[in-house]
Design a protein around this motif. Structure first.
Motif, mmCIF file in Angstrom:
data_model
loop_
_atom_site.group_PDB
_atom_site.id
_atom_site.type_symbol
_atom_site.label_atom_id
_atom_site.label_comp_id
_atom_site.label_asym_id
_atom_site.label_seq_id
_atom_site.Cartn_x
_atom_site.Cartn_y
_atom_site.Cartn_z
ATOM 1 N N TYR A 42 46.196 44.830 0.200
ATOM 2 C CA TYR A 42 46.488 43.456 -0.223
ATOM 3 C C TYR A 42 47.991 43.277 -0.223
ATOM 4 O O TYR A 42 48.730 44.154 -0.692
ATOM 5 C CB TYR A 42 45.921 43.197 -1.618
ATOM 6 C CG TYR A 42 46.473 41.969 -2.291
ATOM 7 C CD1 TYR A 42 46.208 40.697 -1.776
ATOM 8 C CD2 TYR A 42 47.261 42.073 -3.430
ATOM 9 C CE1 TYR A 42 46.734 39.557 -2.395
ATOM 10 C CE2 TYR A 42 47.780 40.944 -4.054
ATOM 11 C CZ TYR A 42 47.513 39.694 -3.533
ATOM 12 O OH TYR A 42 48.025 38.582 -4.127
ATOM 13 N N ILE A 235 44.057 41.483 -16.953
ATOM 14 C CA ILE A 235 42.591 41.418 -16.962
ATOM 15 C C ILE A 235 42.021 42.249 -15.820
ATOM 16 O O ILE A 235 42.439 42.110 -14.673
ATOM 17 C CB ILE A 235 42.128 39.957 -16.848
ATOM 18 C CG1 ILE A 235 42.528 39.176 -18.101
ATOM 19 C CG2 ILE A 235 40.625 39.874 -16.618
ATOM 20 C CD1 ILE A 235 42.326 37.675 -17.988
ATOM 21 N N ILE A 236 41.044 43.090 -16.145
ATOM 22 C CA ILE A 236 40.378 43.897 -15.114
ATOM 23 C C ILE A 236 39.055 43.254 -14.701
ATOM 24 O O ILE A 236 38.729 43.172 -13.532
ATOM 25 C CB ILE A 236 40.116 45.337 -15.621
ATOM 26 C CG1 ILE A 236 41.420 45.973 -16.124
ATOM 27 C CG2 ILE A 236 39.481 46.190 -14.522
ATOM 28 C CD1 ILE A 236 41.220 47.274 -16.880
ATOM 29 N N GLU A 237 38.281 42.796 -15.685
ATOM 30 C CA GLU A 237 36.965 42.243 -15.368
ATOM 31 C C GLU A 237 36.539 41.250 -16.449
ATOM 32 O O GLU A 237 36.900 41.404 -17.618
ATOM 33 C CB GLU A 237 35.934 43.385 -15.247
ATOM 34 C CG GLU A 237 34.488 42.990 -15.090
ATOM 35 C CD GLU A 237 34.155 42.215 -13.809
ATOM 36 O OE1 GLU A 237 35.071 41.611 -13.202
ATOM 37 O OE2 GLU A 237 32.982 42.204 -13.417
ATOM 38 N N ARG A 282 49.161 40.884 -13.451
ATOM 39 C CA ARG A 282 47.834 40.738 -12.869
ATOM 40 C C ARG A 282 47.351 42.086 -12.342
ATOM 41 O O ARG A 282 48.137 42.980 -12.103
ATOM 42 C CB ARG A 282 47.868 39.702 -11.724
ATOM 43 C CG ARG A 282 48.542 38.393 -12.123
ATOM 44 C CD ARG A 282 48.802 37.483 -10.920
ATOM 45 N NE ARG A 282 47.594 36.842 -10.485
ATOM 46 C CZ ARG A 282 47.056 36.937 -9.275
ATOM 47 N NH1 ARG A 282 47.649 37.655 -8.346
ATOM 48 N NH2 ARG A 282 45.952 36.313 -8.977
ATOM 49 N N THR A 283 46.032 42.202 -12.159
ATOM 50 C CA THR A 283 45.519 43.431 -11.568
ATOM 51 C C THR A 283 45.017 43.166 -10.151
ATOM 52 O O THR A 283 44.528 42.083 -9.845
ATOM 53 C CB THR A 283 44.335 44.022 -12.363
ATOM 54 O OG1 THR A 283 43.258 43.089 -12.337
ATOM 55 C CG2 THR A 283 44.709 44.334 -13.799
ATOM 56 N N VAL A 284 45.175 44.173 -9.322
ATOM 57 C CA VAL A 284 44.547 44.194 -8.000
ATOM 58 C C VAL A 284 43.369 45.154 -8.112
ATOM 59 O O VAL A 284 43.564 46.312 -8.462
ATOM 60 C CB VAL A 284 45.551 44.690 -6.939
ATOM 61 C CG1 VAL A 284 44.868 44.892 -5.594
ATOM 62 C CG2 VAL A 284 46.724 43.726 -6.830
ATOM 63 N N VAL A 285 42.155 44.651 -7.892
ATOM 64 C CA VAL A 285 40.972 45.501 -8.006
ATOM 65 C C VAL A 285 40.358 45.660 -6.616
ATOM 66 O O VAL A 285 39.878 44.691 -6.030
ATOM 67 C CB VAL A 285 39.939 44.900 -8.983
ATOM 68 C CG1 VAL A 285 38.708 45.804 -9.059
ATOM 69 C CG2 VAL A 285 40.542 44.718 -10.368
ATOM 70 N N PHE A 286 40.408 46.882 -6.090
ATOM 71 C CA PHE A 286 39.820 47.161 -4.772
ATOM 72 C C PHE A 286 38.373 47.595 -4.964
ATOM 73 O O PHE A 286 38.075 48.778 -5.032
ATOM 74 C CB PHE A 286 40.643 48.214 -4.033
ATOM 75 C CG PHE A 286 41.969 47.718 -3.539
ATOM 76 C CD1 PHE A 286 42.061 46.552 -2.794
ATOM 77 C CD2 PHE A 286 43.146 48.422 -3.803
ATOM 78 C CE1 PHE A 286 43.288 46.092 -2.316
ATOM 79 C CE2 PHE A 286 44.364 47.976 -3.325
ATOM 80 C CZ PHE A 286 44.446 46.805 -2.586
#
Lengths: 287, 287, 287, 287
Positions: A42, A235-237, A282-286
């Motif tokens: 990303y 935030i993760i989820e 922010r989080t980047v969640v792969f």
């Protein structure tokens, strides 16, 4: 079939964006005899005066071993000024779970861990109340009752347990105490909390009562990294469920428990699989 | 099959809760030759010093006609101090739609109205911009361009159209102006707005930009009755969709449009079917 | 606040549809000093040669006691040829859970039962394998290991336990055996199964493998009453989750477990709250 | 900011899996001065006697131009025996939409196309009925009324229009005719149908009536590539919504329309963004 000595590693990295990163990384992996089995990336947007950042997660299967793989990657990491981590995919993340009296999140984490669907190991449960000792015992996890009459002392004890047990991740599974700013900083990026609302709605205390008073039609839960600012961490989820006018605040709390448990366990899974990277706040969640 | 002169009515009522309401209401309906085809009720909780309120919606099929049915219900309504309404189920609610430049909510309402899935008729579209005149024309709806250079004058013109067209319901379908307090009061309980966030998160301007900055994992839309307090009116319906780190604020806005359109049209349907009752600042929705 | 001797009852009934039912039922309840706190009804459509059926569930709060309430309702039930049941709302449904080796559904039911969110009591767990005895012991539930080398004998033993323990409801919580036709008939309307697919897709064995082969984008679970026809019983509840091409059949099975557990526990809750009525091969769920 | 002559291309490829693919592809892209802005990959599992397949989608920003990029990739494609495609991201896919009488899917596609959220251009609408000509006219799309009294003749006419209009993609937007096997083969991989059920449940005619009869608690829609076997083509996207016992088959059909429209438009978007690859009978969707 894989020979016995092929091992899967998860590589995560972030760096200033510029051409050639993927080629350089894949080159280092090829050189180490690795086969890329999963890859995601990303690029955060370029803005005026900001080149943007590049984020990547790769799973690579190789017989080279951890050290050889690390050595192959080091020059690339230096060239591109990367922050990076390399983990064997199969190594369980050593997780300390903090609880108070409510069992639902702890029960979910322990059940999934035992079922083999959550790549963590739980060497310690810490609670400011004794109620959940029996559940911990059923799953064979040492239970530390650490009351917080004196927060400084309680956090000192917590630090000891973290050090002794070589803890990678702290999970606040409905732990009803606020950690000190100092401890939040120490645990930055490796402490996950579950908040029982759809943040940023209903920060702070008694979110279900707030949700009921406002008359919302969906309630939710938010798993986020812990920071010094209450309920403001990355935030993760998040997840929500539908509710209606007939549900009392108590019923909302009851219904919400299932959502909290699965939101938290999803976030813990992603973290433990090294799928969560930080992009500022922010989080980047792969996924 | 129904004889030609059987008509279905929706009765909605609220009153202080006490025993005997259902029996009294059903008695009046039986007396008027009615057959109850759908019935829902809700009692808000009794609290100290508050008996609780009772809410009910009944659909009744009868050959008695509106006036006879009304007369049969009047003594019951008086006995129990009811607020109540009686509507033929098949009568379309006369709805004025207010828009600015974005077409998605208007398009959904008009398409569903024409398809027969939304029990409204739209005698007027009011906009502070001319862009959507063509869409209005396609659906054969008079389009009033009412600029808001002078808000007092614009609202005066709006009141005229509401009066001339005998409007029951005003829908703010991404109308990017704030109504005056006075007008909000006049339209109390009969004006619905769509806000492009999951309220109470991200009130006010540019909610998708706020959502992006906060890094939420779900975005949503909220349909609510308009009140003088911005984005604080009673919520009728909310919906969310999943987003991720790769979505820019612009992409969130684009994805959110579909959610806005269907959340608003659901709220308008429930209102037009007389399924929404007010319980103070909360709504009771008999879905 | 309620005086100590006010008790809440759930009345469920179905009968041929005709005018006056609600009034007659509410009259009998008023006569017994009852206050209706919740009420739902449904009339199945009239068709040529079929008057349609009427279904109703009422919660009523009264000091009259079970017997007086029953006596007040009997004449109404007779007049309208009702099938009906009356249950104290607070009485837990005596539930026998059948399992094989997989723990997730059992764990969910027992955890929720202990948490007080599922109005059942579990006096017996029956399994054709010994693996889940420890989990049963943790929750203090007697565990019966009943191998099925001889199905006739195994079902005879099951009947004994059902009789001895005065069982109201049998839950097949991933019990990997098919009950005989005869036993299905005996347990008609009081045995719930969880099937690990979104029925009617993927009936029979290995539904996740079937789902993977077909390349579906959502997988689900179905809780239904058990009948002699495999996976054809009346559906109580269904849920789905999103999956993608990268998920193997094994991963689908793993992800599906959480859906199975919550779909089953929702169905058991509705049944135990007397919210599920039969309309031929379909269910009416008064949620 | 991008200089004016930087263009974004989408590269999709699949080939037998083996080490070095990512490195070779990224090398060719670097050589062509490209910067990878998005990249996704998937390796289907190795099985006995099958090396597994590798699938990849890359977005690359470059000033090199289409031909230079293609030339840079050709040797890599040959080395790894790739099937591959290269498309400018901004080029709209020329889409022919087929309809009968129901407008909801067509309306959604045209509205989204006009709004700029669907990267297609629609040069032709073909229908076996005249009803939707007016909607086509509003959006300025030529409408071809092609009755199917003679299917051979009708399909010949359709082939002409496809050829004349240089069509890339055919979308069956509730077109209530079955295409011949021959035509299905000709359009393989470039014809998308929306089926109004959650496949494989309720194949064939009248799926909502089937769903109602079975008493399912969720209904859905499935967008899939058209093949000679009815309702058996590779699935691109599926969605469901919750229903209950009170919804008639007609109401299910009405509620389902919104789901059909958005499921189809999502599938068309993914196809038009070159995000859908074929893995035998399954699709790989790089969302």
């Amino acid at each position: 079939m894989n020979p016995i000595d092929e091992v899967s590693f998860a590589l995560t990295l972030s760096c200033p964006d510029r051409p050639g990163i993927v080629h350089a990384v894949s080159g280092a992996l090829v050189q180490a005899g690795g086969n890329i089995t999963e890859s995601q990336q990303y690029g955060s947007p370029r803005t005026a005066g900001n080149a943007g950042s590049f984020f990547m997660r790769v799973e690579v299967l190789t017989t080279a071993g951890f050290d050889a793989l690390r050595r192959a990657l080091e020059p690339v990491a230096e060239t591109f000024s990367m922050e990076w981590e390399l983990h064997p995919v199969d190594s369980a993340v050593r997780t300390l779970v903090m609880v108070s009296k409510e069992a639902h999140c702890l029960n979910e984490l322990l059940f999934q861990q035992r079922s083999g669907t959550l790549p963590i190991v739980v060497p310690a449960i810490v609670s400011n109340h004794p109620e959940l000792a029996e559940l911990a015992a059923f799953y064979g996890v040492p239970f530390y009752h650490v009351p917080v009459s004196d927060k400084v002392q309680a956090e000192a004890r917590l630090r000891e347990i973290i050090a002794e047990q070589n803890i990678d991740l702290v999970v606040l599974a409905r732990y009803m105490q606020i950690l000190s700013d100092q401890l939040c900083r120490e645990l930055s990026g490796r402490a996950i909390n579950i908040h029982h609302s759809f943040l940023p709605s209903f920060k702070g205390a008694r979110p279900y009562a707030q949700a009921h008073a406002r008359g919302v039609k969906l309630i939710g839960a938010t798993a986020h990294y812990v920071t010094g600012e209450l309920d403001e961490g990355p935030i993760i989820e998040q997840e929500v469920i539908r509710v209606d006018h007939a549900h009392s605040a108590e019923r909302l709390a009851q219904m919400g428990r299932a959502v909290e448990a699965r939101t938290l366990s999803q976030a813990v899974r992603w973290h433990a699989e090294h799928r969560v990277l930080m992009d500022g706040h922010r989080t980047v969640v792969f996924d």
